[in-house]
Design a protein around this motif. Sequence first.
Motif, PDB file in Angstrom:
ATOM      1  N   MET A  61      -0.038   0.134   7.736  1.00 17.53           N
ATOM      2  CA  MET A  61       0.309   1.365   8.447  1.00 17.53           C
ATOM      3  C   MET A  61       0.214   1.149   9.960  1.00 17.53           C
ATOM      4  N   GLU A  62      -0.875   0.520  10.388  1.00 14.33           N
ATOM      5  CA  GLU A  62      -1.069   0.290  11.825  1.00 14.33           C
ATOM      6  C   GLU A  62       0.027  -0.592  12.405  1.00 14.33           C
ATOM      7  N   GLU A  63       0.394  -1.613  11.656  1.00 15.26           N
ATOM      8  CA  GLU A  63       1.429  -2.526  12.140  1.00 15.26           C
ATOM      9  C   GLU A  63       2.782  -1.830  12.246  1.00 15.26           C
ATOM     10  N   ALA A  64       3.066  -0.941  11.298  1.00 17.33           N
ATOM     11  CA  ALA A  64       4.318  -0.181  11.362  1.00 17.33           C
ATOM     12  C   ALA A  64       4.334   0.730  12.584  1.00 17.33           C
ATOM     13  N   ALA A  65       3.215   1.406  12.833  1.00 14.15           N
ATOM     14  CA  ALA A  65       3.135   2.318  13.979  1.00 14.15           C
ATOM     15  C   ALA A  65       3.205   1.563  15.301  1.00 14.15           C
ATOM     16  N   GLU A  66       2.678   0.345  15.305  1.00 10.80           N
ATOM     17  CA  GLU A  66       2.747  -0.459  16.518  1.00 10.80           C
ATOM     18  C   GLU A  66       4.179  -0.875  16.811  1.00 10.80           C
ATOM     19  N   GLU A  67       4.930  -1.193  15.758  1.00 12.88           N
ATOM     20  CA  GLU A  67       6.315  -1.628  15.951  1.00 12.88           C
ATOM     21  C   GLU A  67       7.238  -0.448  16.252  1.00 12.88           C
ATOM     22  N   ASN A  68       6.962   0.695  15.641  1.00  8.74           N
ATOM     23  CA  ASN A  68       7.773   1.891  15.873  1.00  8.74           C
ATOM     24  C   ASN A  68       6.854   3.019  16.321  1.00  8.74           C
ATOM     25  N   PRO A  69       6.758   3.284  17.621  1.00  5.32           N
ATOM     26  CA  PRO A  69       5.817   4.296  18.122  1.00  5.32           C
ATOM     27  C   PRO A  69       6.148   5.721  17.703  1.00  5.32           C
ATOM     28  N   ASP A  70       7.313   5.941  17.071  1.00 10.55           N
ATOM     29  CA  ASP A  70       7.625   7.275  16.557  1.00 10.55           C
ATOM     30  C   ASP A  70       6.930   7.542  15.220  1.00 10.55           C
ATOM     31  N   ILE A  71       6.325   6.500  14.638  1.00  7.83           N
ATOM     32  CA  ILE A  71       5.574   6.680  13.394  1.00  7.83           C
ATOM     33  C   ILE A  71       4.143   7.080  13.732  1.00  7.83           C
ATOM     34  N   GLU A  72       3.749   8.227  13.241  1.00 13.46           N
ATOM     35  CA  GLU A  72       2.373   8.699  13.422  1.00 13.46           C
ATOM     36  C   GLU A  72       1.632   8.531  12.098  1.00 13.46           C
ATOM     37  N   ILE A  73       0.466   7.938  12.141  1.00 17.74           N
ATOM     38  CA  ILE A  73      -0.232   7.596  10.907  1.00 17.74           C
ATOM     39  C   ILE A  73      -1.583   8.296  10.807  1.00 17.74           C
ATOM     40  N   SER A  74      -1.970   8.566   9.565  1.00 18.28           N
ATOM     41  CA  SER A  74      -3.284   9.137   9.280  1.00 18.28           C
ATOM     42  C   SER A  74      -3.644   8.792   7.841  1.00 18.28           C
ATOM     43  N   TYR A  75      -4.887   9.044   7.481  1.00 19.91           N
ATOM     44  CA  TYR A  75      -5.316   8.777   6.114  1.00 19.91           C
ATOM     45  C   TYR A  75      -6.320   9.823   5.664  1.00 19.91           C
ATOM     46  N   LEU A  76      -6.442   9.940   4.356  1.00 19.68           N
ATOM     47  CA  LEU A  76      -7.485  10.752   3.737  1.00 19.68           C
ATOM     48  C   LEU A  76      -8.276   9.843   2.808  1.00 19.68           C
ATOM     49  N   ALA A  77      -9.584   9.826   2.978  1.00 26.22           N
ATOM     50  CA  ALA A  77     -10.448   9.001   2.149  1.00 26.22           C
ATOM     51  C   ALA A  77     -10.819   9.745   0.876  1.00 26.22           C
ATOM     52  N   SER A  78     -10.990   9.010  -0.205  1.00 23.11           N
ATOM     53  CA  SER A  78     -11.411   9.584  -1.485  1.00 23.11           C
ATOM     54  C   SER A  78     -12.828   9.120  -1.799  1.00 23.11           C
ATOM     55  N   GLN A  79     -13.672  10.056  -2.169  1.00 24.01           N
ATOM     56  CA  GLN A  79     -15.037   9.713  -2.562  1.00 24.01           C
ATOM     57  C   GLN A  79     -15.144   9.450  -4.064  1.00 24.01           C
ATOM     58  N   GLY A  80     -14.127   9.857  -4.790  1.00 23.22           N
ATOM     59  CA  GLY A  80     -14.087   9.663  -6.232  1.00 23.22           C
ATOM     60  C   GLY A  80     -12.746  10.111  -6.754  1.00 23.22           C
ATOM     61  N   ASP A  81     -12.524   9.959  -8.079  1.00 17.90           N
ATOM     62  CA  ASP A  81     -11.209  10.284  -8.615  1.00 17.90           C
ATOM     63  C   ASP A  81     -10.892  11.772  -8.538  1.00 17.90           C
ATOM     64  N   ALA A  82     -11.908  12.605  -8.390  1.00 18.26           N
ATOM     65  CA  ALA A  82     -11.663  14.044  -8.253  1.00 18.26           C
ATOM     66  C   ALA A  82     -10.961  14.378  -6.940  1.00 18.26           C
ATOM     67  N   ASP A  83     -10.982  13.435  -5.986  1.00 13.61           N
ATOM     68  CA  ASP A  83     -10.353  13.681  -4.686  1.00 13.61           C
ATOM     69  C   ASP A  83      -8.882  13.289  -4.647  1.00 13.61           C
ATOM     70  N   TYR A  84      -8.414  12.543  -5.627  1.00 15.30           N
ATOM     71  CA  TYR A  84      -7.048  12.035  -5.559  1.00 15.30           C
ATOM     72  C   TYR A  84      -6.017  13.164  -5.469  1.00 15.30           C
ATOM     73  N   ALA A  85      -6.046  14.068  -6.421  1.00 13.37           N
ATOM     74  CA  ALA A  85      -5.053  15.150  -6.454  1.00 13.37           C
ATOM     75  C   ALA A  85      -5.149  16.046  -5.222  1.00 13.37           C
ATOM     76  N   PRO A  86      -6.354  16.509  -4.824  1.00 12.20           N
ATOM     77  CA  PRO A  86      -6.436  17.333  -3.613  1.00 12.20           C
ATOM     78  C   PRO A  86      -5.953  16.608  -2.357  1.00 12.20           C
ATOM     79  N   ASN A  87      -6.265  15.330  -2.234  1.00  9.45           N
ATOM     80  CA  ASN A  87      -5.814  14.594  -1.056  1.00  9.45           C
ATOM     81  C   ASN A  87      -4.300  14.456  -1.021  1.00  9.45           C
TER      82      ASN A  87
END
Length: 351
Positions: A61-87
Amino acid sequence: MKKFVRSAVVVSVLGLAVSACGDAPDENEESSGGEKFEACMVLDVGGVDDKSFNQSAYQGMEEAAEENPDIEISYLASQGDADYAPNLANSVSKGCDAIISVGGLLSDATATAASENPDAQFAIVDAPSGADNVYGITFKSEQGGFLAGYVAASLSETGKVGTWGGINVGTPVTAYMDGFQQGAEYYGEQKGSPIEVLGWNGKDGAFANSFTDTAAGASTTQALVQQGADVIFPVAGGAGGGAFDVAQDEGGAVKVIWVDFPGCDYYPDDCQYIPTSALKAIPANVKDYLLKSADGDVPTGTYEGTLENDGVGIDDFNDFDSVITDETKSELDDIREQIISGDIAITVNGG
């Protein structure tokens, strides 16, 4: 000797500077002035700096954003499988233009989210596409595992090597173990001196039941070492780091072949124990997916990384370059070509 896929599969690991909320810092104020493309990632457990598949995927993701500055990146961390669907739901609600799930454990949640949101675009690492709006990024990891097994057998002084998994999620883990087992045994067949593979018999074996618990990884490794294994291949994400504790305790008598990414990049202090690593081109494929998507050419279907397309392979030999013989290096080149041609067939049994 060829360097296999080190140069094509991975680049040196970049430092991951991310904010607490998961948004990437605005390190590049310049923009092409084009329309912003919001790329979001849903991580599996372990965090973005897990020295494993989360970190590697976010590197793409970082490399893509570095090559194309119009790409804005973020992430959501999961603490367990219960977080997958909400994230995933949060990413859809946020209006993300591309949503990337990291790891096969997110397969069901990603399939559900894609079905409920047919206009959203998804990708998933280590799972095939199951819908028109899901791009699968998969790898024939058994091919790199076979080469890793051959290296392990060539270094073993006991005639016993071992492998173990984190969680048995099927082929993303067990295909590596299949390849490793068959590669080590192939070495024994070629040399007329049988190699015993501990921890996996092609159907079941040793698992730490975690991708993050290094203590469980250490105890699982130690159990194999006590049975005589002196080269270990943990297929366990961050939990595999526990194998280095055992290698340290054994004074270097135990060696560890790392998985997915260059072990010496992520664990430089333990490079002395790492003959090589079995690699997947995760950063390159995440980057490719985002750059194409941002350009309006959204990849579809399923990508499959192989030795032939440099999607899998093994790393350089680092501190072990002078230990691994020229004969073994030449044999590895030949084996690579035989796997590509189909002259060497690897059976994927696990799952």
